[in-house]
Design an enzyme around this catalytic site. Structure first.
Site: not given
Ligand code: SAH
Length: 221
Positions: A67
């Site tokens: 993000s």
């Molecule tokens: N918090 C992260 C943001 C990553 S983007 C950071 O600081 O980098 C969002 C992430 O959510 C992705 O890795 C994606 O695979 C995950 N995601 C999407 N749906 C999800 C779910 N139902 N359960 C767990 N993770 C999920």
């Protein structure tokens, strides 16, 4: 083996990024102090080293993103983190957001649905620095019933709706920060669970996240 170096140049760029976040309206100095302590470039491909402190999202593995710093600061500020808070994060991704919460002294439980990203957490560079950060492979819509209830829940992917099981796993008085889909973007919501189990909702700015998907994904797509 990758060499991790947090140079004076990186530290300087990071300090400048905190000023940019202040200018954009982030006021919680505890959030900014935590972000200032964490070398964001460690969470990115070395090719992005020189631009790691620009206020923008970057691609990580599996078509996912780390993000934007402003988004991380915004969500963390809304969460009103207190040391010792028990926090559930949905969407581990690069581990950057989870690290910010751990640096603030919270007990962090983070879930990732992509096996390849979860497997990378085994090489997490700060594993021994943050024993208060625990990794789980699973579907965020289910939460972590075994570890519930939580003081706070943070969702870092675009949620199609507010997952009812995550409300169940919130303590009375607890808060959830969640970007909920409105078509082209997501509206950041803060849900507060009242002592009688009902909830109130506050709406904030619009953001753009990768989708929150159901089920686990053991394979690269
Ligand atoms: N918090 C992260 C943001 C990553 S983007 C950071 O600081 O980098 C969002 C992430 O959510 C992705 O890795 C994606 O695979 C995950 N995601 C999407 N749906 C999800 C779910 N139902 N359960 C767990 N993770 C999920």
């Amino acid at each position: 083996m990758r060499k991790f170096d947090d140079s004076y140049r990186h530290k300087g760029l990071r300090k400048k990024l905190m000023d940019i976040l202040r200018e954009k309206g982030i006021t919680d100095e505890q959030v900014l102090a935590a972000m200032n302590n964490i070398p964001r470039h460690f969470f990115l491909d070395t090719a992005l080293d020189n631009i790691a402190y620009e206020d923008r999202a970057f691609p990580i593995a599996e078509g996912q993103t780390i993000s934007q710093p402003y988004t991380v600061a915004y969500q963390t500020q809304l969460l009103q983190v207190k040391p010792q808070d028990k926090i559930l994060e949905i969407g581990t991704g690069s581990i950057y957001q989870a690290t910010v919460l751990a640096e603030m002294g919270a007990k962090v439980f983070t879930i990732e649905r992509q096996k390849a990203l979860f497997d990378k957490t085994k090489q997490y560079i700060f594993r021994s620095k943050y024993p208060n950060l625990k990794f789980f492979y699973g579907d965020g819509f289910e939460g972590l019933p075994t570890y519930a209830p939580f003081d706070k829940v943070i969702i870092t992917a675009a949620a199609p709706f507010i997952p009812p099981k995550l409300i169940d796993q919130l303590k009375p008085g607890g808060k959830m920060v969640i970007p909920v889909d409105e078509g082209v973007h997501q509206r950041m919501l803060r849900i507060t669970k009242l002592p009688d189990g009902t909830t109130t909702e506050e709406a904030f700015n619009n953001f753009s996240f990768v989708p929150m998907l159901t089920g686990k994904n053991g394979y690269t797509s």
